[in-house]
Design a protein around this motif. Structure first.
Motif, PDB file in Angstrom:
ATOM      1  N   VAL A 150       1.186  -1.013  -0.105  1.00  0.00           N
ATOM      2  CA  VAL A 150       0.059  -0.321  -0.231  1.00  0.00           C
ATOM      3  C   VAL A 150       0.765   0.931  -0.204  1.00  0.00           C
ATOM      4  CG1 VAL A 150      -1.477   1.418   1.591  1.00  0.00           C
ATOM      5  CG2 VAL A 150      -2.318  -1.127   0.960  1.00  0.00           C
ATOM      6  N   ALA A 151       1.740   1.453   0.355  1.00  0.00           N
ATOM      7  CA  ALA A 151       2.907   2.533   1.080  1.00  0.00           C
ATOM      8  C   ALA A 151       3.833   2.535  -0.548  1.00  0.00           C
ATOM      9  CB  ALA A 151       3.860   1.910   2.332  1.00  0.00           C
ATOM     10  N   PHE A 152       3.667   1.359  -1.295  1.00  0.00           N
ATOM     11  CA  PHE A 152       4.519   1.826  -3.008  1.00  0.00           C
ATOM     12  C   PHE A 152       3.496   2.134  -3.630  1.00  0.00           C
ATOM     13  CE2 PHE A 152       5.352   0.307  -6.534  1.00  0.00           C
ATOM     14  CZ  PHE A 152       6.602   0.748  -7.430  1.00  0.00           C
ATOM     15  N   ILE A 153       1.846   1.974  -4.125  1.00  0.00           N
ATOM     16  CA  ILE A 153       0.817   2.103  -4.638  1.00  0.00           C
ATOM     17  C   ILE A 153       0.542   3.510  -4.363  1.00  0.00           C
ATOM     18  CG2 ILE A 153      -1.099   1.497  -5.020  1.00  0.00           C
ATOM     19  CD1 ILE A 153      -0.893  -1.268  -4.161  1.00  0.00           C
ATOM     20  N   VAL A 154       0.296   4.317  -3.084  1.00  0.00           N
ATOM     21  CA  VAL A 154       0.051   5.189  -2.417  1.00  0.00           C
ATOM     22  C   VAL A 154       1.131   6.233  -3.268  1.00  0.00           C
ATOM     23  CG1 VAL A 154      -0.449   6.947  -0.569  1.00  0.00           C
ATOM     24  CG2 VAL A 154      -1.273   4.621  -0.684  1.00  0.00           C
ATOM     25  N   TYR A 155       2.465   6.011  -2.766  1.00  0.00           N
ATOM     26  CA  TYR A 155       3.906   7.016  -3.133  1.00  0.00           C
ATOM     27  C   TYR A 155       4.251   7.433  -4.989  1.00  0.00           C
ATOM     28  CZ  TYR A 155       8.129   8.872  -4.440  1.00  0.00           C
ATOM     29  OH  TYR A 155       9.982   9.658  -4.607  1.00  0.00           O
ATOM     30  N   ALA A 156       3.940   5.967  -5.691  1.00  0.00           N
ATOM     31  CA  ALA A 156       3.976   5.627  -6.778  1.00  0.00           C
ATOM     32  C   ALA A 156       2.672   6.428  -7.547  1.00  0.00           C
ATOM     33  CB  ALA A 156       3.960   4.318  -7.258  1.00  0.00           C
TER      34      ALA A 156
ATOM     35  N   VAL B 232      22.339   3.542 -11.326  1.00  0.00           N
ATOM     36  CA  VAL B 232      22.593   2.688 -12.061  1.00  0.00           C
ATOM     37  C   VAL B 232      22.791   1.656 -11.291  1.00  0.00           C
ATOM     38  CG1 VAL B 232      25.096   1.535 -12.599  1.00  0.00           C
ATOM     39  CG2 VAL B 232      24.826   3.325 -13.194  1.00  0.00           C
ATOM     40  N   VAL B 233      22.516   1.860  -9.734  1.00  0.00           N
ATOM     41  CA  VAL B 233      21.902  -0.095  -8.926  1.00  0.00           C
ATOM     42  C   VAL B 233      20.388  -0.271  -9.419  1.00  0.00           C
ATOM     43  CG1 VAL B 233      21.920   0.226  -5.984  1.00  0.00           C
ATOM     44  CG2 VAL B 233      23.894   1.089  -7.041  1.00  0.00           C
ATOM     45  N   ASN B 234      20.194   1.215  -9.267  1.00  0.00           N
ATOM     46  CA  ASN B 234      18.060   0.527  -9.440  1.00  0.00           C
ATOM     47  C   ASN B 234      18.141   0.951 -10.737  1.00  0.00           C
ATOM     48  OD1 ASN B 234      15.337   1.005  -9.197  1.00  0.00           O
ATOM     49  ND2 ASN B 234      16.118   2.522 -11.483  1.00  0.00           N
TER      50      ASN B 234
ATOM     51  N   TRP C 299      17.317  -5.665 -13.107  1.00  0.00           N
ATOM     52  CA  TRP C 299      17.392  -6.403 -14.056  1.00  0.00           C
ATOM     53  C   TRP C 299      17.477  -7.512 -13.699  1.00  0.00           C
ATOM     54  CZ3 TRP C 299      16.669  -6.823 -19.310  1.00  0.00           C
ATOM     55  CH2 TRP C 299      17.064  -5.563 -20.013  1.00  0.00           C
ATOM     56  N   GLY C 300      17.344  -7.944 -12.473  1.00  0.00           N
ATOM     57  CA  GLY C 300      17.614  -8.323 -10.943  1.00  0.00           C
ATOM     58  C   GLY C 300      16.451  -9.240 -11.099  1.00  0.00           C
ATOM     59  N   TYR C 301      15.424  -8.342 -11.151  1.00  0.00           N
ATOM     60  CA  TYR C 301      13.789  -8.835 -10.653  1.00  0.00           C
ATOM     61  C   TYR C 301      13.313  -9.273 -12.388  1.00  0.00           C
ATOM     62  CZ  TYR C 301       9.022  -8.317 -10.732  1.00  0.00           C
ATOM     63  OH  TYR C 301       7.733  -8.890 -10.792  1.00  0.00           O
TER      64      TYR C 301
ATOM     65  N   ILE D 174      13.288  -5.514  -2.606  1.00  0.00           N
ATOM     66  CA  ILE D 174      14.038  -4.701  -3.411  1.00  0.00           C
ATOM     67  C   ILE D 174      13.922  -3.545  -4.369  1.00  0.00           C
ATOM     68  CG2 ILE D 174      17.136  -4.206  -3.186  1.00  0.00           C
ATOM     69  CD1 ILE D 174      17.293  -7.631  -2.145  1.00  0.00           C
ATOM     70  N   THR D 175      13.579  -4.358  -5.268  1.00  0.00           N
ATOM     71  CA  THR D 175      13.907  -3.427  -6.098  1.00  0.00           C
ATOM     72  C   THR D 175      12.577  -1.983  -6.116  1.00  0.00           C
ATOM     73  OG1 THR D 175      11.953  -4.791  -7.775  1.00  0.00           O
ATOM     74  CG2 THR D 175      14.446  -4.071  -8.470  1.00  0.00           C
ATOM     75  N   LEU D 176      11.332  -2.051  -5.356  1.00  0.00           N
ATOM     76  CA  LEU D 176      10.120  -1.655  -4.499  1.00  0.00           C
ATOM     77  C   LEU D 176      10.581   0.144  -3.925  1.00  0.00           C
ATOM     78  CD1 LEU D 176       7.205  -3.819  -3.571  1.00  0.00           C
ATOM     79  CD2 LEU D 176       8.183  -3.169  -5.575  1.00  0.00           C
ATOM     80  N   GLY D 177      12.063  -0.917  -3.422  1.00  0.00           N
ATOM     81  CA  GLY D 177      12.442  -0.026  -2.608  1.00  0.00           C
ATOM     82  C   GLY D 177      13.509   1.301  -3.346  1.00  0.00           C
ATOM     83  N   THR D 178      14.207   0.726  -4.107  1.00  0.00           N
ATOM     84  CA  THR D 178      15.148   1.350  -4.899  1.00  0.00           C
ATOM     85  C   THR D 178      14.507   2.192  -5.956  1.00  0.00           C
ATOM     86  OG1 THR D 178      15.189  -0.047  -6.466  1.00  0.00           O
ATOM     87  CG2 THR D 178      16.901  -0.410  -5.179  1.00  0.00           C
ATOM     88  N   LEU D 179      13.046   1.699  -6.740  1.00  0.00           N
ATOM     89  CA  LEU D 179      12.636   2.864  -7.243  1.00  0.00           C
ATOM     90  C   LEU D 179      12.199   3.788  -6.640  1.00  0.00           C
ATOM     91  CD1 LEU D 179      10.181   0.528  -9.326  1.00  0.00           C
ATOM     92  CD2 LEU D 179      11.801   1.737 -10.605  1.00  0.00           C
TER      93      LEU D 179
END
Length: 269
Positions: A39-45, A189-191, A196-198, A242-247
């Protein structure tokens, strides 16, 4: 006597246990945290995707992933890395309308995310050994859940969008005097590497590389790729979170720089 199809966990063939579960541990903790995280990611995004502010740093060519690719006349000058395809967009259409719907479908139909939101939002079931509240169960055989079977096709689009994000990260090595390198480049670059890992750890990617082969010995190159993807696949859940966090981190940092709240830490240029 066999249980009727789709009868759920409370059909006549199941043990008659009044309690929802006999577990005494905090089984509810994982689904609760999953709900909070998603929910936190959806609201922010959602807020950031429609804000149309502080998404492009012209001096360093930083473009947030939530606005890539930006291909309309509504985009800020310089942010349209792939040209302008359409005119001005109304406010209710996100500037990254080309990618965001497919990225959403790619994640929604992801095998891991299915497990995550089935258990946390739909409580189907909320945890192992815990009865779900639904009386019937049809799985992914009916609309809308039957759309989950299209995940393999969304993977191909997600792969292309990862290429777009990689291109954005490369273009960001820029400064007003030419080549430049700053903290924003490290974050971008890290993101991209983690994205790509995901993407490559996706179950569909594993199937593409070796899932249809009958004899690995006749396809040594594809077999090697399959083994590498299989190792990544074991970490798919970690990449998914992790990718939700890096985005969010990437977008937030670019927002701060673009709005003038902070200055980018520059190493070169």
């Amino acid at each position: 006597m066999s249980a009727p199809v789709g009868a759920g966990v409370r059909n006549a063939a199941r043990a008659r246990i009044a309690a929802r579960t006999l577990r005494t541990d905090r089984w509810w903790q994982t689904p609760a945290l999953t709900v909070l995280g998603l929910v936190a990611f959806i609201v922010y995004a959602t807020v950031r995707s429609f804000a149309r502010t502080a998404y492009w740093v012209d001096d360093y060519h930083y473009l947030t992933p939530f606005y890539s690719p930006c291909v309309s006349a509504s985009c800020l000058p310089g942010s349209s890395h792939f040209g302008v395809w359409v005119g001005e967009l109304p406010r209710w259409i996100p500037l990254a309308f080309v990618s965001l719907p497919f990225l959403l479908l790619f994640r929604l139909t992801c095998y891991y995310y299915r497990k995550a939101y089935y258990r946390s939002f739909w409580l189907s079931p909320p945890a192992c050994g815990v009865a779900e509240p639904h009386r019937t169960y049809t799985g992914e055989t009916r609309f809308p859940l039957i759309v989950q079977n299209a995940h393999r096709y969304f993977f191909y689009i997600g792969f292309v969008i990862s290429l777009v994000n990689t291109y954005d990260a490369i273009l960001a090595f820029h400064s007003p005097s030419g080549f430049g390198f700053g903290l924003g480049n490290v974050i971008l670059v890290v993101n991209v590497i983690l994205l790509w890992g995901y993407t490559l750890s996706c179950h569909s990617c594993r199937h593409v590389t070796g899932g249809r082969l009958k004899h690995f010995s006749k396809h040594p190159v594809r077999y090697k790729l399959w083994t590498y993807i299989s190792k990544l696949n074991a970490r798919h859940m970690q990449f998914a979170w992790i990718t939700l966090g890096t985005l969010v981190l990437t977008d937030f940092y670019i927002m701060l720089v673009a709005s003038g709240t902070i200055s980018d830490l520059r190493f070169i240029g």
